[in-house]
Design a protein around this motif. Sequence first.
Motif, PDB file in Angstrom:
ATOM      1  N   THR A 124       0.849  -1.211   0.000  1.00  0.00           N
ATOM      2  CA  THR A 124       0.000   0.000   0.000  1.00  0.00           C
ATOM      3  C   THR A 124       0.874   1.246   0.000  1.00  0.00           C
ATOM      4  O   THR A 124       0.386   2.341   0.280  1.00  0.00           O
ATOM      5  N   ASP A 125       2.189   1.055  -0.272  1.00  0.00           N
ATOM      6  CA  ASP A 125       3.134   2.158  -0.210  1.00  0.00           C
ATOM      7  C   ASP A 125       3.169   2.906  -1.547  1.00  0.00           C
ATOM      8  O   ASP A 125       2.975   2.327  -2.617  1.00  0.00           O
ATOM      9  N   SER A 126       3.446   4.170  -1.455  1.00  0.00           N
ATOM     10  CA  SER A 126       3.599   4.968  -2.682  1.00  0.00           C
ATOM     11  C   SER A 126       4.891   4.618  -3.411  1.00  0.00           C
ATOM     12  O   SER A 126       4.986   4.741  -4.634  1.00  0.00           O
ATOM     13  N   VAL A 127       5.890   4.185  -2.650  1.00  0.00           N
ATOM     14  CA  VAL A 127       7.178   3.772  -3.216  1.00  0.00           C
ATOM     15  C   VAL A 127       7.484   2.383  -2.701  1.00  0.00           C
ATOM     16  O   VAL A 127       7.404   2.131  -1.487  1.00  0.00           O
ATOM     17  N   TYR A 128       7.847   1.464  -3.577  1.00  0.00           N
ATOM     18  CA  TYR A 128       8.150   0.088  -3.185  1.00  0.00           C
ATOM     19  C   TYR A 128       9.506   0.077  -2.492  1.00  0.00           C
ATOM     20  O   TYR A 128      10.550   0.288  -3.107  1.00  0.00           O
ATOM     21  N   SER A 129       9.490  -0.142  -1.142  1.00  0.00           N
ATOM     22  CA  SER A 129      10.726  -0.088  -0.388  1.00  0.00           C
ATOM     23  C   SER A 129      10.604  -0.991   0.835  1.00  0.00           C
ATOM     24  O   SER A 129       9.548  -1.047   1.468  1.00  0.00           O
ATOM     25  N   GLY A 130      11.669  -1.723   1.170  1.00  0.00           N
ATOM     26  CA  GLY A 130      11.666  -2.606   2.330  1.00  0.00           C
ATOM     27  C   GLY A 130      11.367  -4.034   1.931  1.00  0.00           C
ATOM     28  O   GLY A 130      11.466  -4.430   0.772  1.00  0.00           O
ATOM     29  N   ASN A 131      11.005  -4.860   2.937  1.00  0.00           N
ATOM     30  CA  ASN A 131      10.632  -6.255   2.652  1.00  0.00           C
ATOM     31  C   ASN A 131       9.135  -6.413   2.836  1.00  0.00           C
ATOM     32  O   ASN A 131       8.555  -5.859   3.766  1.00  0.00           O
TER      33      ASN A 131
END
Length: 887
Positions: A124-131
């Motif tokens: 649901t993030d605006s930027v694909y980041s993390g796991n």
Amino acid sequence: MERCLLTLAFGLLALGGCLARVVKVPPGPLIRVQGQPVSIRCDVNDYSGPSEQDFEWTISSTPSAPKTKIISTFDATYSHPSYSKHVASGDISVARLLDNEVELKIAEVKSQDAGFYWCQTPSTDSVYSGNYEAQVQLIVIPNTLTVTPQILPAEVLEGNDITLSCSVTRNLTFPTYLSITWLVTSGATSEEILTFGPHGDVSTGAKFARRYTDGSVRLVPGKNGLFELVISRVMTSDAGTYKCSGAEWTHEKDSWTKIVESTKEMGTVKVPSAGQSLSVNASSSSSPSSTSLLLSPGNTLTLVCSISIDNLPALALEVTWLANDREIITMERNGVVVISNTSSTVAQGRRGEASMERTAAGVYRLGVTGVSGEDGGEYVCRVRAFIDKGGKSAGGGGRWHMAAEKKSSPVVVKVAQIKPNFTLTLEPVRNPQMTGEPTELACHVTNIIHLPLGGRLGVTWEHTPLPGNDPQASQTIGSLDGSGNLLPGAMYADRLKSSVMSLSRVQPNTFRLQILGTQEIDMGLYVCTVSAWTLDSQGDMVNTAEYKSPPLNVRWDAKRPSLNVVAKRIREASAGGATFEMSCTVVTQNLGDPGYSVLIQSQETLKSSVKTIMTLSPDNVVQHGGATDPNRRDNLVLTKSGPAEFRFRLAGVQLIDRGVYWCDITAWTKQQPGQTWTKATSSESNKVWIDFQENGPSFSIAIQSDDTSVYPSKTAKMKCSLSVSGSSPKTDDLAYEVHWFFTRLRGGQTTTQVASINRYGIVKAETRNSSSEISVVRIDTHTYLLNIFGTQDSDSGEYYCVATPWYLSASTGAWTQAGELTTSRVFLTVQFAVWDSLKLPLLYGASASIGVGLFSLVLGLVCAQCCCRNTSHIPRSRSKLSDMEMD
């Protein structure tokens, strides 16, 4: 304006870029036992978008193997077919703990459930980041935990030891650890005795902590998983049912996790009290069978105390001789003899010198030399048996438990003597004529004979109130002993201390009682008791004789105080659960400034017994009566709302509260501040009723179906809806029992139950045909859905449901069953499939027609060959020419 919006957009984009989603599961591997419940938590942090996140669970045999879908928080059709049945049955479920945390639950884990579990969160993030996923390995091991206790003896004597032996083993295939716990159950209470493991430490229950520290409870580890728990010097409180519990643990993330537990009963142990076998017998050494003894002054008294008790070596005895219920000499547990020298002994007037010795096991001898008349009376031997609890007390000594106490039958000792004699005369010096005047009484002693040299007189004054005043029993005002010491009575101590009353000796043979400001409670009968005191051989003053004077009546005419109490209803309880409140107003006359005590009393009917609900003392101390339910005391309030007004409130009335209520008020007075209260008068108020009827909720029921005609193998659905009117209870206070019935014929009387759900939510489906299945689902509080899966022709017929409501009554506080409700009937039609029913008959008819036609053709050919052939033969000429010529 456009520049500001552009700046805001870049700021939000930069903020979203700073977040990196983190999905976490417990560190693995997780070792669990087959057949036990398993839960795995998963949470996500540092994400953007909605606060509530969705989760998906998958499984793989290895970290790189393909994953199989298990369950999702937002997609009901997410599960792989191999897991869909487990999810539908609830064997596998997911529970949301927080917006960003869920827990995967497996009701009973199996060996095939082992593998790598993946927790995934859709972005649901605006930027694909993390796991966006995390995995943990689940290892499932077989249940090899074995608990083998040794059976305990049925009875252990108080003071003996008991050994609890138990073996706890398991097959070590993975790094797991064991613990063992002993428990004891007495009645409905179960207490932990001691736990060893899993990390090698020992913990004890609260009841046994001190005994473990003192060494009375000790652990003896053995070999091959055998452990022994020894409880030394058991007491009666140790009786009960003993259990041994073994558990297998795994160490995960600096914490211990219990993965399986097994508890076995070791047996029920009775610990009979030592007092059951204790026997104490007191007798004279010269006449063991006699219960009385006559001595002359100066003789020696010798009595023997014989003691018999089971398990005597494990007990320590304390033996005391009592004369007329007063201790005279004691041999303590350690053998030290202590001679009593208290004021009570002096007052008794014992003249002889006492001694005691232990002559044999359980035999103790009392000796009193130089007896006098004061040594006569009833002699009793009291025995107390103690058990050493081990350890040290706060004072540094040992810790002992008194196991038993018993007294012997009395031995009556009589000593011949001559008592002093005299005559008493009681007369008024000042007799009050009205309330508040002083009173003075004189007690004269005359004709004194047989009073030894050095003897003295003492006096005791007693007062008996007039009839109608409580208490009417004689009360001691006070006394002067032979040494002139004042001993005030309990009821008059304050008045004597403040000099409102005084006792004195005005002459050697005259005693005086004086009352300043006589009150109405002082009216009644007065008696003086004069005692003769003489010196004993040890120089102590002892009482040798007592005589009472005739009673003297002190009385005058006085205005009687009056007390009137009016009860009034403030709040009426018209229904269960409402609040009842009443006030009681007091109107007095001739009382001055009194204090009041209040009793709130009630009766179910005017002929039933009276119950005391609450009390309020003159010092405004509130207490609950014996008829008050301890669980409802917070609903009761009794307060003083004015100088002469009291209020009683009962919240949440129930049916058992119906009846009459009233106030019983007593007025009390004080002669001066600091003195005790004196009762003046009392009165009851009028009665106030609590009367209401229990009107429970009313229910109605209806049945509906979206489609009463279905094709074979389809799903038919029918709803059973209930509604509540009237005093509708809360959702948690309402439940239903629903039964579904079926009949093949329209309007038929013979019905069959197809399914039911009880008020606890347990569904029961009856055995039906081989193709269709039944389920009952509770859609909401008042709606139940019947599903018929894979319908067939045998499912056609009338359906209806019967419901029984249950609700928690506010008037009784108990679950109440309402009347049974029945819906109308719904006829379900399973439509007939024309082609499916005709295709086989058409196939059979065509095949039969072709067969008959072929058979007819063959039969015709055979008949033509066999029946129409010409049998005559005409020979032909060999010469064709000849034949032609003849022709």
